[in-house]
Design a protein around this motif. Structure first.
Motif, PDB file in Angstrom:
ATOM      1  N   LEU A  24       1.275   3.090   8.694  1.00 58.20           N
ATOM      2  CA  LEU A  24       0.119   3.979   8.660  1.00 58.20           C
ATOM      3  C   LEU A  24      -0.886   3.609   9.736  1.00 58.20           C
ATOM      4  CD1 LEU A  24      -0.425   4.236   4.808  1.00 58.20           C
ATOM      5  CD2 LEU A  24       0.350   6.071   6.335  1.00 58.20           C
ATOM      6  N   GLU A  25      -1.111   2.311   9.939  1.00 54.63           N
ATOM      7  CA  GLU A  25      -2.016   1.859  11.007  1.00 54.63           C
ATOM      8  C   GLU A  25      -1.520   2.334  12.366  1.00 54.63           C
ATOM      9  OE1 GLU A  25      -2.171  -2.388  10.703  1.00 54.63           O
ATOM     10  OE2 GLU A  25      -3.895  -2.332   9.366  1.00 54.63           O
ATOM     11  N   ARG A  26      -0.222   2.198  12.610  1.00 56.33           N
ATOM     12  CA  ARG A  26       0.348   2.611  13.884  1.00 56.33           C
ATOM     13  C   ARG A  26       0.180   4.116  14.089  1.00 56.33           C
ATOM     14  NH1 ARG A  26       6.050   2.668  13.496  1.00 56.33           N
ATOM     15  NH2 ARG A  26       5.668   4.854  13.150  1.00 56.33           N
ATOM     16  N   ASP A  27       0.491   4.888  13.041  1.00 57.94           N
ATOM     17  CA  ASP A  27       0.360   6.342  13.133  1.00 57.94           C
ATOM     18  C   ASP A  27      -1.093   6.749  13.346  1.00 57.94           C
ATOM     19  OD1 ASP A  27       3.079   6.541  12.775  1.00 57.94           O
ATOM     20  OD2 ASP A  27       2.934   7.181  10.673  1.00 57.94           O
ATOM     21  N   PHE A  28      -2.007   6.082  12.667  1.00 54.50           N
ATOM     22  CA  PHE A  28      -3.426   6.365  12.818  1.00 54.50           C
ATOM     23  C   PHE A  28      -3.866   6.070  14.245  1.00 54.50           C
ATOM     24  CE2 PHE A  28      -7.919   5.162  12.616  1.00 54.50           C
ATOM     25  CZ  PHE A  28      -8.449   6.248  11.962  1.00 54.50           C
ATOM     26  N   GLY A  29      -3.405   4.962  14.800  1.00 53.76           N
ATOM     27  CA  GLY A  29      -3.744   4.590  16.172  1.00 53.76           C
ATOM     28  C   GLY A  29      -3.220   5.596  17.181  1.00 53.76           C
ATOM     29  N   GLU A  30      -2.010   6.097  16.957  1.00 56.02           N
ATOM     30  CA  GLU A  30      -1.445   7.089  17.864  1.00 56.02           C
ATOM     31  C   GLU A  30      -2.190   8.414  17.763  1.00 56.02           C
ATOM     32  OE1 GLU A  30       2.674   7.374  16.849  1.00 56.02           O
ATOM     33  OE2 GLU A  30       3.154   5.435  17.731  1.00 56.02           O
ATOM     34  N   PHE A  32      -5.416   8.979  16.739  1.00 60.86           N
ATOM     35  CA  PHE A  32      -6.825   8.958  17.118  1.00 60.86           C
ATOM     36  C   PHE A  32      -7.117   8.099  18.337  1.00 60.86           C
ATOM     37  CE2 PHE A  32      -6.841  10.026  12.598  1.00 60.86           C
ATOM     38  CZ  PHE A  32      -7.535  11.206  12.654  1.00 60.86           C
ATOM     39  N   GLY A  33      -6.130   7.465  18.883  1.00 63.38           N
ATOM     40  CA  GLY A  33      -6.328   6.626  20.059  1.00 63.38           C
ATOM     41  C   GLY A  33      -6.583   5.189  19.660  1.00 63.38           C
ATOM     42  N   GLN A  34      -6.175   4.266  20.483  1.00 61.19           N
ATOM     43  CA  GLN A  34      -6.289   2.849  20.177  1.00 61.19           C
ATOM     44  C   GLN A  34      -7.742   2.393  20.077  1.00 61.19           C
ATOM     45  OE1 GLN A  34      -3.674   1.172  19.261  1.00 61.19           O
ATOM     46  NE2 GLN A  34      -4.832  -0.676  18.868  1.00 61.19           N
ATOM     47  N   ASP A  35      -8.656   2.941  20.871  1.00 62.34           N
ATOM     48  CA  ASP A  35     -10.057   2.534  20.815  1.00 62.34           C
ATOM     49  C   ASP A  35     -10.653   2.808  19.447  1.00 62.34           C
ATOM     50  OD1 ASP A  35      -9.946   1.704  23.423  1.00 62.34           O
ATOM     51  OD2 ASP A  35     -10.774   3.573  24.228  1.00 62.34           O
ATOM     52  N   ASP A  36     -10.354   3.963  18.865  1.00 65.12           N
ATOM     53  CA  ASP A  36     -10.863   4.282  17.539  1.00 65.12           C
ATOM     54  C   ASP A  36     -10.295   3.342  16.496  1.00 65.12           C
ATOM     55  OD1 ASP A  36     -12.306   6.388  18.559  1.00 65.12           O
ATOM     56  OD2 ASP A  36     -10.781   7.891  18.097  1.00 65.12           O
ATOM     57  N   MET A  37      -9.036   2.960  16.630  1.00 70.08           N
ATOM     58  CA  MET A  37      -8.387   2.065  15.680  1.00 70.08           C
ATOM     59  C   MET A  37      -9.039   0.686  15.711  1.00 70.08           C
ATOM     60  SD  MET A  37      -6.101   1.984  13.445  1.00 70.08           S
ATOM     61  CE  MET A  37      -5.342   0.711  12.466  1.00 70.08           C
ATOM     62  N   GLU A  38      -9.329   0.174  16.894  1.00 75.25           N
ATOM     63  CA  GLU A  38      -9.963  -1.137  17.008  1.00 75.25           C
ATOM     64  C   GLU A  38     -11.345  -1.120  16.389  1.00 75.25           C
ATOM     65  OE1 GLU A  38      -9.777  -2.024  21.138  1.00 75.25           O
ATOM     66  OE2 GLU A  38      -7.624  -2.392  21.110  1.00 75.25           O
ATOM     67  N   GLU A  39     -12.091  -0.044  16.558  1.00 82.57           N
ATOM     68  CA  GLU A  39     -13.412   0.070  15.962  1.00 82.57           C
ATOM     69  C   GLU A  39     -13.307   0.074  14.445  1.00 82.57           C
ATOM     70  OE1 GLU A  39     -16.937   3.355  15.654  1.00 82.57           O
ATOM     71  OE2 GLU A  39     -15.952   3.112  17.597  1.00 82.57           O
ATOM     72  N   THR A  40     -12.333   0.773  13.898  1.00 81.12           N
ATOM     73  CA  THR A  40     -12.129   0.834  12.451  1.00 81.12           C
ATOM     74  C   THR A  40     -11.795  -0.551  11.912  1.00 81.12           C
ATOM     75  OG1 THR A  40     -11.330   3.084  12.596  1.00 81.12           O
ATOM     76  CG2 THR A  40     -10.769   1.892  10.603  1.00 81.12           C
ATOM     77  N   GLU A  41     -10.945  -1.304  12.596  1.00 86.72           N
ATOM     78  CA  GLU A  41     -10.594  -2.645  12.153  1.00 86.72           C
ATOM     79  C   GLU A  41     -11.817  -3.555  12.140  1.00 86.72           C
ATOM     80  OE1 GLU A  41      -7.519  -3.878  14.762  1.00 86.72           O
ATOM     81  OE2 GLU A  41      -5.971  -2.722  13.722  1.00 86.72           O
TER      82      GLU A  41
END
Length: 48
Positions: A24-30, A32-41
């Motif tokens: 799910l993390e990988r799919d979310f990153g793809e 919304f983009g990796q920058d958004d994923m890092e901010e969420t983490e």
């Protein structure tokens, strides 16, 4: 959904739940983009 998956994994230690969370993390990153994923983490990181 990520939070729920992590809570289930942390309570049960079920490896399938952990793998689901990582997928799910990988799919979310793809999606919304990796920058958004890092901010969420960073926002979800424990503060202790």
């Amino acid at each position: 959904m990520l939070d729920f998956s992590w809570k289930v994994f942390s309570m049960t230690g079920n490896l399938d739940t952990y793998l689901l969370m990582k997928e799910l993390e990988r799919d979310f990153g793809e999606q919304f983009g990796q920058d958004d994923m890092e901010e969420t983490e960073t926002l979800d990181a424990p503060t202790h």
